[in-house]
Design an enzyme around this catalytic site. Structure first.
Site, mmCIF file in Angstrom:
data_model
loop_
_atom_site.group_PDB
_atom_site.id
_atom_site.type_symbol
_atom_site.label_atom_id
_atom_site.label_comp_id
_atom_site.label_asym_id
_atom_site.label_seq_id
_atom_site.Cartn_x
_atom_site.Cartn_y
_atom_site.Cartn_z
ATOM 1 N N ASP A 255 0.841 -1.193 0.000
ATOM 2 C CA ASP A 255 0.000 0.000 0.000
ATOM 3 C C ASP A 255 0.875 1.242 0.000
ATOM 4 O O ASP A 255 2.104 1.166 0.047
ATOM 5 C CB ASP A 255 -0.972 -0.007 1.170
ATOM 6 N N ASP B 151 -8.238 -7.941 1.690
ATOM 7 C CA ASP B 151 -7.162 -8.131 2.659
ATOM 8 C C ASP B 151 -7.631 -7.799 4.066
ATOM 9 O O ASP B 151 -8.511 -6.964 4.267
ATOM 10 C CB ASP B 151 -5.961 -7.242 2.308
#
Length: 452
Positions: A141, A361
């Site tokens: 990320d 996730d």
């Protein structure tokens, strides 16, 4: 390769590079202004090079009976669960054990890797795959989630979900254990965001471009022509309770930051073939979510992530997904991966799969495992309870074939947790990872048979 073809290929690469650099310069001229309060014009699809719209490297083949996500080195079965390994590590289990439990994708955090060991160290090691010894694909990320958790006061909760801020040592006996001197001190500007390292208090500047460069350093591998990595652009993550005017402003800035991230990514994406997903924002506001989705899906992303607040509770999330996800079923959007950021408890997984998500996730299964909560088809088991102390010969889940259930029973797991033995954490985590991946396999089978 014939000389003519080689020259033609070289010219094409040069043309594409010039187009991408030119587009980036045009965008910067559009995005720069003298005041943060003046509107900025967003780039359109015409500002990106034509080759950026070639078929995605992470597209979903929905034409067959079994949808899969293609990656440079193979395929990932979808829908699939993505385990969170914040510091390029799954807590208490190594990657071979996770792979044996069926784990295909792992999510790591740029924010924490940026602070330690540093993305330059990972690059020098040969990239995250060589650094960790894992061959499978990673998602990284932008680091924005942790930064904005600091700003909006949700850092404690986010760190309980996998971060490491609370483990930072204090300097001096009078310093607070939680390093409260760096919390909440986040400065957001048009070009970048500034914050302090929780490790040593040093100033950190994170911009859309530097976040992309950091992620590319994490995925760097000089010995391979392709990389198994999905990267996420820098965005703004406002809390659920934010006023609509502030939410609208954050969505607009996220769009500008994401476009800048995409330009940065495209500068060398022909050499390092990472995939990049946009992040659709807008909270639970129908107009803002729709606007974000419609704008971002016109740009050459490899996939779509849904982020930001999805509501105050699961029911609001279900309402949001019920009207939003069908918008991804147009011809232009349907063959790209759809990822749900940060949510993957059992009930939410069923909801997400029903609405067409390909991956999701969460640190949920590994986090609860470390607290002695085990996942089964019949519900949760709190293994530390006395009722399991004499459950001799009884598996955690009666038909589970994970290595934990194959070799150990509930009584032994109960003993390990009661005795604070680290082995208990590992065995519980292996089981929960196996359960999640078996759950996804069952859902894929149900999709194949038309039950979902």
């Amino acid at each position: 390769m014939p000389l003519h073809d080689a020259l033609e290929s070289m010219v094409a690469k040069l043309r594409n590079r010039v187009l991408s650099i030119g587009g980036r310069k045009r965008f910067r001229s559009l995005a720069t202004t003298t005041s943060d309060h003046l509107p900025r014009k967003l780039p359109t699809s015409l500002d990106f090079p034509p080759w950026a719209y070639e078929p995605s490297r992470s597209c979903i083949d929905r034409r067959g009976a079994r949808p899969v996500m293609t990656t440079p080195h193979g395929i990932v079965d979808t829908p699939g669960f993505v385990a969170v390994g914040t510091n390029a590590a799954l807590k208490v289990v190594d990657f071979p054990a996770a792979d044996d439990a069926g784990q295909q994708l792992v999510f790591s955090n740029t924010y924490h890797l940026l602070l330690h060991p540093g993305t330059d160290v990972i690059r020098e090691a040969g990239g995250i795959h060589k650094f960790t010894g894992r061959d499978g694909p990673f998602i990284t990320d932008s680091g924005g989630f942790q930064v904005f958790s600091l700003k909006y006061g949700g850092v404690a909760e986010s760190l309980e979900s996998g971060g490491e801020l609370k483990r930072s040592p204090s300097r001096g006996k009078k310093k607070p254990y939680w390093r409260s001197d760096v919390m909440g001190k986040v400065k957001v500007m048009e070009d970048h965001v500034e914050f302090k390292s929780y490790r040593d208090g040093s100033k950190i500047v994170l911009s859309p471009e530097s976040s992309i460069r950091a992620q590319k350093d994490i995925g760097a591998d000089n010995s391979a022509s392709v990389i198994e990595q999905i990267i996420i652009p820098l965005d703004i993550l406002p809390p659920h309770h934010i006023a609509r005017e502030e939410l609208a402003a954050s969505v607009e800035r996220s769009h500008r930051w994401e476009a800048r991230s995409l330009f940065e990514h495209l500068l060398d994406s022909r050499d390092r073939k990472q995939a990049i997903f946009c992040v659709v924002h807008g909270g639970t506001d129908v107009e803002l979510r729709t606007k974000s989705l419609e704008y971002l899906t016109t740009l050459p992303w490899d996939g779509y992530a849904i982020g930001g607040s999805l509501g105050n509770g699961r029911e609001e999330m279900k309402t949001l997904l019920s009207w939003m996800m069908p918008l991804f079923n147009t011809i232009e959007r349907r063959d790209k991966c759809r990822h749900l950021l940060g949510i993957a408890d059992i009930e939410s997984i069923h909801c997400a799969v029903h609405h067409g998500f390909d991956t999701m996730d969460s640190s949920y299964p590994t986090k609860i495992a470390r607290h002695g909560t085990l996942l089964t088809k019949d519900g949760l088991i709190r293994i530390k309870r006395g009722q399991h102390a004499k459950s001799f010969g009884m598996k955690i889940d009666h038909d589970c074939e994970c290595s934990t259930c194959t070799h150990y029973d509930r009584a032994y797991l109960c003993h390990l947790f009661k005795s604070n033995e680290p082995l208990g954490l590992r065995l519980a985590t292996v089981h929960n990872l196996h359960f999640m991946n078996r759950l996804m396999a069952d859902l894929r089978r149900d999709i194949l048979h038309g039950k979902v």
